[in-house]
Scaffold this active site. Structure first.
Site, PDB file in Angstrom:
ATOM      1  N   CYS A  25       0.836  -1.211   0.000  1.00 46.11           N
ATOM      2  CA  CYS A  25       0.000   0.000   0.000  1.00 46.11           C
ATOM      3  C   CYS A  25       0.870   1.260   0.000  1.00 46.11           C
ATOM      4  O   CYS A  25       1.543   1.564   0.987  1.00 46.11           O
ATOM      5  CB  CYS A  25      -0.921  -0.030   1.225  1.00 46.11           C
ATOM      6  SG  CYS A  25      -1.746   1.521   1.599  1.00 46.11           S
ATOM      7  N   CYS A  28       0.163   3.838   2.655  1.00 48.75           N
ATOM      8  CA  CYS A  28       0.624   3.338   3.954  1.00 48.75           C
ATOM      9  C   CYS A  28       2.100   3.664   4.165  1.00 48.75           C
ATOM     10  O   CYS A  28       2.525   3.986   5.282  1.00 48.75           O
ATOM     11  CB  CYS A  28       0.429   1.826   4.047  1.00 48.75           C
ATOM     12  SG  CYS A  28      -1.294   1.275   3.953  1.00 48.75           S
TER      13      CYS A  28
END
Length: 260
Positions: A25, A28
C-alpha cells in the site's frame, strides 16, 4: 500478535493508536513514518501499534477496515476515534489533539453530563474547572452555552476570551444569536412584541419551556418581525440545547409548522 494484550488491555492504561497497513500500500508507506515520528514525540502519552492487515485479516474484518491505511484510537478497550487515508503530519496532530483523552477532557465531560442531568452543583464545578484550566476554550464555551439564557452579557464576555474561535465558530454564532435576542430592545406595543418580551423574561427566569413556546407564538404572528428575530432566536435555541433535548423533541415540529 496478541491484539487483546497489546491494544485492548494496554488501552486501559494509556491510549493506543492502531495503524492498519500493508506492505503493498503506497499511502501506507507515506503515513507510516509520519505516525511513527509522532509516536516518538509523544513520549509515552500514547502508544502506536502497527497491524499488517494482510496477516491479520480477522482483525480487519472485526474492525470494519474497508480501505488502508486505517487508523483507530483505542481508549479503555473501545475505539474512540478513527480516520482513513494518508494525512499530512499537521492534520494527524490536529486529530490527536482533538481526540486523545486526558484528565482535563474527562473532567469536563463529567461536568457536562452533570449539567445535562440538572445537577445543582455542576455550574460551580465548571467555574472551578475554568480557574484550574485557564487555557481551556472548551470550558469557556461550555460555560457560555450553559448560562447564556440567564446571563447573556457574561456569556458574551466568555466568548471574547475564546482563543481558537475558528474551532468553535458555529457554537459562537449560536450563542451570540441567542444573546442578541435576550438583550434586544423590543417594543411591546404590538402582539408579537409582547410575546417576545415575555419570552425574554421566561428565559431569564430559568423557564426555557415557556420561552420557546412564546417564541413559536411570535413566529406564528409575524416571523419577519425585526429582521426575523423570533425565527432566528428559536433556531439558535434548538441548536444550543441539541436534538436530543426534551424541549427540542416537544417543540421543534411545532416551530417548523409555524414557519409555513
Amino acid at each position: 500478535m496478541d491484539f487483546d494484550k497489546e491494544v485492548i488491555a494496554k488501552s486501559k492504561d494509556v491510549p493506543v493508536v492502531v495503524d492498519f497497513w500493508a506492505p503493498w500500500c503506497g499511502p501506507c508507506q507515506f503515513l507510516g513514518p509520519i505516525i511513527e515520528e509522532l509516536a516518538d514525540e509523544a513520549n509515552g502519552t500514547w502508544e502506536l501499534v502497527k497491524v499488517n492487515s494482510d496477516e491479520n485479516q480477522h482483525l480487519s474484518a472485526e474492525y470494519g477496515i474497508k480501505g488502508i491505511p486505517a487508523v483507530k484510537m483505542f481508549h479503555k478497550g473501545e475505539v474512540v476515534a478513527e480516520f482513513t487515508g494518508a494525512l499530512p503530519k499537521h492534520e494527524i496532530q490536529k486529530w490527536l489533539d482533538q481526540y486523545l483523552p486526558s484528565e482535563e477532557k474527562e473532567l469536563l465531560d463529567q461536568i457536562e453530563q452533570k449539567l445535562i442531568t440538572g445537577d445543582q452543583n455542576a455550574l460551580g464545578e465548571l467555574e472551578s474547572f475554568i480557574i484550574d484550566y485557564p487555557s481551556s476554550d472548551e470550558g469557556r464555551m461550555l460555560m457560555a452555552r450553559s448560562i447564556v439564557l440567564q446571563d447573556a452579557s457574561t456569556a458574551r464576555e466568555l466568548l471574547l476570551k475564546v482563543v481558537n474561535r475558528n474551532k468553535f465558530f458555529e457554537d459562537i454564532q449560536r450563542i451570540e444569536e441567542m444573546a442578541n435576542f435576550l438583550e434586544a430592545d423590543i417594543s411591546v406595543d404590538s402582539a408579537v412584541g409582547k410575546k417576545l418580551g415575555a419570552a425574554q423574561e421566561a428565559f431569564r427566569n430559568d423557564d426555557p419551556e415557556s420561552g420557546i413556546s412564546l417564541l413559536i407564538e411570535a413566529v406564528m404572528i409575524d416571523k419577519a418581525f425585526m429582521e426575523e428575530l423570533p425565527r432566528r432566536a428559536a433556531v439558535a435555541f434548538f441548536q444550543l440545547v441539541g436534538a436530543q433535548n426534551e424541549l427540542t423533541k416537544k417543540y421543534r415540529r411545532r416551530f417548523d409548522m409555524a414557519l409555513y
